[in-house]
Scaffold this motif. Structure first.
Motif, PDB file in Angstrom:
ATOM      1  N   LEU A   1       0.815  -1.211   0.000  1.00  0.00           N
ATOM      2  CA  LEU A   1       0.000   0.000   0.000  1.00  0.00           C
ATOM      3  C   LEU A   1       0.852   1.265   0.000  1.00  0.00           C
ATOM      4  O   LEU A   1       2.030   1.243   0.367  1.00  0.00           O
ATOM      5  CB  LEU A   1      -0.916  -0.001   1.227  1.00  0.00           C
ATOM      6  CG  LEU A   1      -1.806  -1.240   1.395  1.00  0.00           C
ATOM      7  CD1 LEU A   1      -2.532  -1.183   2.728  1.00  0.00           C
ATOM      8  CD2 LEU A   1      -2.794  -1.360   0.241  1.00  0.00           C
TER       9      LEU A   1
ATOM     10  N   PHE B   1      -2.352   4.583   3.911  1.00  0.00           N
ATOM     11  CA  PHE B   1      -2.822   3.212   3.716  1.00  0.00           C
ATOM     12  C   PHE B   1      -4.339   3.093   3.802  1.00  0.00           C
ATOM     13  O   PHE B   1      -4.935   2.229   3.153  1.00  0.00           O
ATOM     14  CB  PHE B   1      -2.137   2.265   4.711  1.00  0.00           C
ATOM     15  CG  PHE B   1      -2.691   2.274   6.105  1.00  0.00           C
ATOM     16  CD1 PHE B   1      -3.675   1.371   6.485  1.00  0.00           C
ATOM     17  CD2 PHE B   1      -2.224   3.176   7.046  1.00  0.00           C
ATOM     18  CE1 PHE B   1      -4.179   1.363   7.771  1.00  0.00           C
ATOM     19  CE2 PHE B   1      -2.722   3.177   8.339  1.00  0.00           C
ATOM     20  CZ  PHE B   1      -3.711   2.270   8.703  1.00  0.00           C
TER      21      PHE B   1
ATOM     22  N   SER C   1      -5.585   4.005   0.443  1.00  0.00           N
ATOM     23  CA  SER C   1      -5.191   2.928  -0.475  1.00  0.00           C
ATOM     24  C   SER C   1      -6.094   1.713  -0.311  1.00  0.00           C
ATOM     25  O   SER C   1      -6.507   1.087  -1.293  1.00  0.00           O
ATOM     26  CB  SER C   1      -3.733   2.526  -0.230  1.00  0.00           C
ATOM     27  OG  SER C   1      -2.855   3.594  -0.493  1.00  0.00           O
ATOM     28  N   LEU C   2      -6.406   1.367   0.930  1.00  0.00           N
ATOM     29  CA  LEU C   2      -7.307   0.239   1.197  1.00  0.00           C
ATOM     30  C   LEU C   2      -8.704   0.510   0.647  1.00  0.00           C
ATOM     31  O   LEU C   2      -9.337  -0.376   0.065  1.00  0.00           O
ATOM     32  CB  LEU C   2      -7.389  -0.028   2.701  1.00  0.00           C
ATOM     33  CG  LEU C   2      -6.246  -0.808   3.342  1.00  0.00           C
ATOM     34  CD1 LEU C   2      -6.376  -0.775   4.861  1.00  0.00           C
ATOM     35  CD2 LEU C   2      -6.217  -2.252   2.854  1.00  0.00           C
TER      36      LEU C   2
ATOM     37  N   LEU D   1      -8.615   0.149  -3.143  1.00  0.00           N
ATOM     38  CA  LEU D   1      -8.501  -1.263  -3.520  1.00  0.00           C
ATOM     39  C   LEU D   1      -9.814  -1.996  -3.279  1.00  0.00           C
ATOM     40  O   LEU D   1     -10.284  -2.759  -4.137  1.00  0.00           O
ATOM     41  CB  LEU D   1      -7.367  -1.914  -2.732  1.00  0.00           C
ATOM     42  CG  LEU D   1      -7.122  -3.404  -2.965  1.00  0.00           C
ATOM     43  CD1 LEU D   1      -6.826  -3.687  -4.432  1.00  0.00           C
ATOM     44  CD2 LEU D   1      -5.970  -3.897  -2.083  1.00  0.00           C
TER      45      LEU D   1
ATOM     46  N   TYR E   1      -4.971  -7.314   6.382  1.00  0.00           N
ATOM     47  CA  TYR E   1      -4.229  -6.104   6.029  1.00  0.00           C
ATOM     48  C   TYR E   1      -3.490  -5.557   7.239  1.00  0.00           C
ATOM     49  O   TYR E   1      -3.759  -5.914   8.392  1.00  0.00           O
ATOM     50  CB  TYR E   1      -5.165  -5.030   5.460  1.00  0.00           C
ATOM     51  CG  TYR E   1      -6.132  -4.440   6.469  1.00  0.00           C
ATOM     52  CD1 TYR E   1      -5.792  -3.316   7.221  1.00  0.00           C
ATOM     53  CD2 TYR E   1      -7.389  -5.004   6.670  1.00  0.00           C
ATOM     54  CE1 TYR E   1      -6.670  -2.780   8.148  1.00  0.00           C
ATOM     55  CE2 TYR E   1      -8.276  -4.475   7.593  1.00  0.00           C
ATOM     56  CZ  TYR E   1      -7.909  -3.362   8.329  1.00  0.00           C
ATOM     57  OH  TYR E   1      -8.778  -2.835   9.247  1.00  0.00           O
TER      58      TYR E   1
ATOM     59  N   ASN F   1       0.780  -1.489   5.893  1.00  0.00           N
ATOM     60  CA  ASN F   1       1.663  -1.531   4.729  1.00  0.00           C
ATOM     61  C   ASN F   1       1.223  -2.485   3.626  1.00  0.00           C
ATOM     62  O   ASN F   1       1.630  -2.313   2.475  1.00  0.00           O
ATOM     63  CB  ASN F   1       3.085  -1.908   5.168  1.00  0.00           C
ATOM     64  CG  ASN F   1       3.764  -0.792   5.926  1.00  0.00           C
ATOM     65  OD1 ASN F   1       3.928   0.306   5.410  1.00  0.00           O
ATOM     66  ND2 ASN F   1       4.154  -1.056   7.166  1.00  0.00           N
TER      67      ASN F   1
ATOM     68  N   ALA G   1      -1.965  -5.345   1.972  1.00  0.00           N
ATOM     69  CA  ALA G   1      -3.299  -5.945   1.973  1.00  0.00           C
ATOM     70  C   ALA G   1      -3.197  -7.303   1.296  1.00  0.00           C
ATOM     71  O   ALA G   1      -2.474  -7.459   0.306  1.00  0.00           O
ATOM     72  CB  ALA G   1      -4.299  -5.061   1.235  1.00  0.00           C
TER      73      ALA G   1
ATOM     74  N   CYS H   1      -1.273   1.899  -4.775  1.00  0.00           N
ATOM     75  CA  CYS H   1      -0.622   0.597  -4.593  1.00  0.00           C
ATOM     76  C   CYS H   1       0.752   0.622  -5.245  1.00  0.00           C
ATOM     77  O   CYS H   1       0.889   1.029  -6.397  1.00  0.00           O
ATOM     78  CB  CYS H   1      -1.481  -0.508  -5.199  1.00  0.00           C
ATOM     79  SG  CYS H   1      -0.692  -2.125  -5.237  1.00  0.00           S
TER      80      CYS H   1
END
Length: 315
Positions: A8, A12, A15-16, A19, A35, A38, A40, A67
């Motif tokens: 990530l 984060f 980013s999560l 995603l 996850y 850093n 996932a 990512c």
């Protein structure tokens, strides 16, 4: 099903979210299983059945703004085993040795999967450790100073046992290891050291609260390409521009994943065109407006520059 590890970005949580949204709403159907700050861990519904799944991963990597890398997971070590094998303070070394042998057994199996051909081959590898948190004391005092050297040494030993002709590993700067302040391999290093080749690999050890996922990187972001567009375009104004990564993430939250070439992106405050430049790269039709005619002219020139860079016809 095969699971995949996503490294990530710095934010984060964002980013999560990006995603998770893609996994729910795009053709890349799947779910996040685990996850940390850093990484996932993702299980896809059917991607693993595709003969050319690596190409699909590269396509997904191109879409994602938050990512850095995507890696295939080969095995898992329970977090209790890691803490027992590498405690902050060793009390019973015989017990530590016993658990470390268990980890070595797993490593041996993983290496045979990462490198299908070992005998008489020349192998190069780079170990990257992604902890729960880089600021964690366990990372700086144990993972960097003890776990990393252990991995490098024992992987080399295993490769010799497998009758590898020659083996080398990526050496991090000694001062970083001593200080415990160590960054994993950056995405551009993967290309520099040929770590996508069959006989070369980045081996990721990604930590969550559950344990450690051992994975091999198959694709990575190209930050230099984004940086070039952001910094080398003829007209730029960094104090008012959004980052390329954020622009890409914004597109993904629109849920326009199919037939992007038929979809339109309008930026009503176009500035110098960051959003439109990256929308163009994602195949969108682009439209922009601004109350400042100079900004509009600058954006048009930036778009023409980008089309010339990627060798696309100028409309």
């Amino acid at each position: 099903m095969d699971n995949f590890l996503f490294v990530l970005g710095r934010n984060f949580r964002l980013s999560l979210a990006e995603l998770d949204n893609i996994l729910k709403n795009s053709q890349f159907k799947g779910r996040i299983q685990d996850y940390s700050a850093n990484i996932a861990v993702v299980e896809f519904n059917s991607l693993h059945n595709d003969k050319y799944y690596v190409n699909k991963l590269m396509e997904l990597q191109f879409l994602l703004g938050g990512c850095q890398k995507i890696a295939k997971i080969y095995d898992f070590i329970n977090i209790k085993d890691i803490y027992n094998a590498f405690p902050l303070k060793i009390d019973k070394y015989t017990f530590v040795e016993k658990v470390r042998k268990k980890i070595l057994h797993i490593l041996g199996k993983v290496l045979e999967q990462i490198f299908p051909r070992l005998k008489n081959q020349s192998i190069f590898f780079a170990v990257s450790i992604y902890p729960n948190l880089f600021e964690d004391e366990y990372y700086s005092k144990v993972l960097v100073k003890h776990f990393l050297p252990f991995l490098n040494k024992e992987i080399m030993n295993i490769l010799r046992e497998k009758e590898v002709k020659k083996s080398l590993y990526y050496e991090y700067p000694e001062e970083n290891i001593k200080s415990g302040n160590l960054n994993p391999i950056f995405p551009h290093h993967l290309i520099k050291y040929g770590l996508f080749n069959e006989d070369r690999a980045e081996i990721i050890f990604g930590f969550t609260e559950e344990g450690v996922y051992i994975a091999r990187t198959f694709t990575a972001d190209d930050p230099n390409f984004k940086k070039k567009i952001d910094e080398e375009r003829p007209f730029k104004e960094f104090k008012s521009s959004i980052s390329p990564k954020l622009a890409l993430m914004m597109f993904n939250f629109l849920n326009l994943f199919q037939e992007r070439e038929t979809k339109k992106i309008l930026d009503p405050f176009v500035g110098n065109g960051t959003i439109l430049l990256f929308a163009l790269l994602q195949d969108f039709q682009i439209y922009g407006a601004d109350f400042d005619q100079v900004k509009i002219n600058n954006t048009i020139r930036n778009i023409i520059w980008l089309l010339e860079e990627i060798e696309e016809p100028i409309p």
